[in-house]
Design an enzyme around this catalytic site. Structure first.
Site, PDB file in Angstrom:
ATOM      1  N   ASP A  29       0.619  -1.351   0.200  1.00  0.00           N
ATOM      2  CA  ASP A  29       0.082   0.223   0.007  1.00  0.00           C
ATOM      3  C   ASP A  29       1.036   1.180  -0.487  1.00  0.00           C
ATOM      4  OD1 ASP A  29       1.095  -0.503   2.339  1.00  0.00           O
ATOM      5  OD2 ASP A  29      -0.410   0.600   3.831  1.00  0.00           O
ATOM      6  N   LYS A 141      -7.421  -0.844   5.996  1.00  0.00           N
ATOM      7  CA  LYS A 141      -6.110  -0.220   6.755  1.00  0.00           C
ATOM      8  C   LYS A 141      -6.654   0.714   6.931  1.00  0.00           C
ATOM      9  CE  LYS A 141      -1.942   0.618   6.671  1.00  0.00           C
ATOM     10  NZ  LYS A 141      -0.802   0.375   6.502  1.00  0.00           N
ATOM     11  N   GLU A 182      -4.469  -0.549  13.043  1.00  0.00           N
ATOM     12  CA  GLU A 182      -3.479  -0.796  12.951  1.00  0.00           C
ATOM     13  C   GLU A 182      -2.533   0.753  14.249  1.00  0.00           C
ATOM     14  OE1 GLU A 182       0.817  -0.470  10.825  1.00  0.00           O
ATOM     15  OE2 GLU A 182      -1.091  -0.228   9.529  1.00  0.00           O
ATOM     16  N   GLU A 184       0.855   1.699  15.901  1.00  0.00           N
ATOM     17  CA  GLU A 184       2.152   1.126  15.816  1.00  0.00           C
ATOM     18  C   GLU A 184       3.006   2.228  16.539  1.00  0.00           C
ATOM     19  OE1 GLU A 184       5.523   1.081  12.328  1.00  0.00           O
ATOM     20  OE2 GLU A 184       3.564   1.859  12.133  1.00  0.00           O
ATOM     21  N   LYS A 224      -3.860  -4.640  14.542  1.00  0.00           N
ATOM     22  CA  LYS A 224      -2.319  -4.803  13.061  1.00  0.00           C
ATOM     23  C   LYS A 224      -1.136  -4.117  14.423  1.00  0.00           C
ATOM     24  CE  LYS A 224       0.522  -3.698   9.187  1.00  0.00           C
ATOM     25  NZ  LYS A 224       0.171  -3.894   8.006  1.00  0.00           N
ATOM     26  N   SER A 295       0.894  -9.038   8.866  1.00  0.00           N
ATOM     27  CA  SER A 295       0.261  -8.046   7.764  1.00  0.00           C
ATOM     28  C   SER A 295       2.395  -7.826   6.656  1.00  0.00           C
ATOM     29  CB  SER A 295      -0.056  -7.325   7.708  1.00  0.00           C
ATOM     30  OG  SER A 295      -0.679  -6.315   7.301  1.00  0.00           O
ATOM     31  N   TYR A 357       4.037   6.582   5.751  1.00  0.00           N
ATOM     32  CA  TYR A 357       3.919   6.454   3.724  1.00  0.00           C
ATOM     33  C   TYR A 357       2.352   6.934   4.011  1.00  0.00           C
ATOM     34  CZ  TYR A 357       2.190   1.967   5.644  1.00  0.00           C
ATOM     35  OH  TYR A 357       1.222   1.880   6.250  1.00  0.00           O
TER      36      TYR A 357
END
Length: 357
Positions: A29, A141, A182, A184, A224, A295, A357
């Site tokens: 992605d 996501k 997600e 993180e 995730k 993932s 990103y």
């Protein structure tokens, strides 16, 4: 009482398929500007045709669906076609793989904090998700990014990001997409694995609270997170067994058994470390009611990109490299990976400071 999403049964079925034993997710992605960074070391220009050629290489690999259950696409890739005119979505589905889509809009500064961030993209998200569903996507996501150190993550940052993740998840489920949540915690810093465990536990506890408050169908969602590891500059490294212990313990304290699976991000780990750490978790005798799988983006693509190097004559070799890494991670999901795939190059760190990103 029935869940409010008209897609409830479909969401549950899709989530289960994504965490099929022996399989996991390929994350491709990356937006164009990030692909420019990926292509630079192999001297390939990040043009739309070159990005399409690279993604076609991945999706047309013989046996692509043997260890891959889902693919996270960038919006550009969702609409691209192969050289023979077939859409990438059709190619992915023909391999028995589920197409997914990145729907967040990157990260933005959280005002009044020490460079903490939140994730924008909620405006117009329902309409976008409905459009993506119509194009064949069945999961999505959304990445929230936090860091450890100097008082971070603050409770304000955790709450802001958890609320965003929960609102995104609700919108996805209304539109028929399984939300991959997600949160993180970046690996940068010199913190110990114990500190990472404590901070990850703080974050996940608030995230799950917000998912509950927003009425998320947990059985139709996936988590995730980062694995629990020492900071990238911590002098004390952790063994796969230690990563497995602290990660599973953190999940057991925060994640309901109703969530069918955890699809870990690689977070800059080397290809080999990402596989070995995942395998150690699945070998563990600790109670784990969820599927623990992968993932991965960089940890599935780094060696593949090098093998390809933008040359048509290298496509077959690059595909074999991808499939070997996917097989390693499929074995890791079953607790059967013992190491060795990819040789010394697979042990190279993929850490990028302040990765966005």
């Amino acid at each position: 009482m029935a869940h409010w999403s008209p897609y409830a049964s479909e969401l549950i079925e899709t989530a289960k398929k994504i965490v099929t034993p022996g399989k996991g997710i390929l994350a491709v992605d990356e937006p164009p500007h990030v692909m420019a960074k990926r292509f630079a070391p192999i001297d390939v220009e990040s043009t739309e045709p070159n990005r399409a050629a690279y993604r076609e290489l991945l999706f047309t690999s013989p046996g692509f669906g043997e260890n891959i259950s889902g693919v996270i696409l960038h919006e550009e890739t969702l609409y691209q076609k192969a050289a023979d005119g077939r859409s990438f979505v059709d190619i992915i589905k023909a391999a028995g793989v589920i197409p997914g889509i990145k729907v967040d809009k990157g990260i933005a500064p959280l005002p009044g904090t020490d460079d903490e961030t939140f994730t924008p993209g909620l405006d117009g998200l329902l309409e976008r998700c409905q459009k993506f569903y119509a194009e064949g996507a069945r999961f999505a996501k959304w990445r929230a990014v936090m860091r450890i150190g100097n008082g971070c993550p603050t409770q304000r940052s955790i709450i802001a990001n958890a609320q965003g993740l929960a609102q995104y998840a609700a919108i996805c489920q209304l539109a028929g997409l399984v939300p991959i949540v997600e949160p993180e915690l970046l690996s940068e810093g010199d913190h110990t694995i114990e500190v990472c465990a404590a901070e990850t536990e703080r974050v996940l506890a608030v995230v799950m609270q917000q998912l509950e408050l927003n009425g998320i169908l947990l059985e139709g969602s996936l988590l995730k997170p980062n694995m629990v590891t020492p900071g990238s500059s911590c002098p004390t490294k952790a063994t796969p067994g230690e990563v497995a212990f602290y990660t599973i313990r953190t999940l057991s304290r925060t994640l309901p058994a109703a969530v069918p699976g955890v699809t870990f991000l690689s977070g800059g780990q080397s290809e080999e470390d990402a596989s070995l750490n995942l395998s150690a978790m699945n070998k563990s005798e600790m109670k784990r009611p969820w599927q623990l799988t992968f993932s991965y983006g960089r940890a599935l693509q780094a060696s593949t990109l090098k093998a390809w190097s933008g040359k048509k004559e290298n496509i077959e070799a690059a595909q074999k490299t991808l499939l070997a890494r996917a097989k390693a991670n499929g074995e890791a999901n079953l607790g059967k990976y013992e190491g060795g795939t990819g040789g010394a190059a697979a042990a190279d760190s993929l850490y990028i400071k302040n990765y966005t990103y």
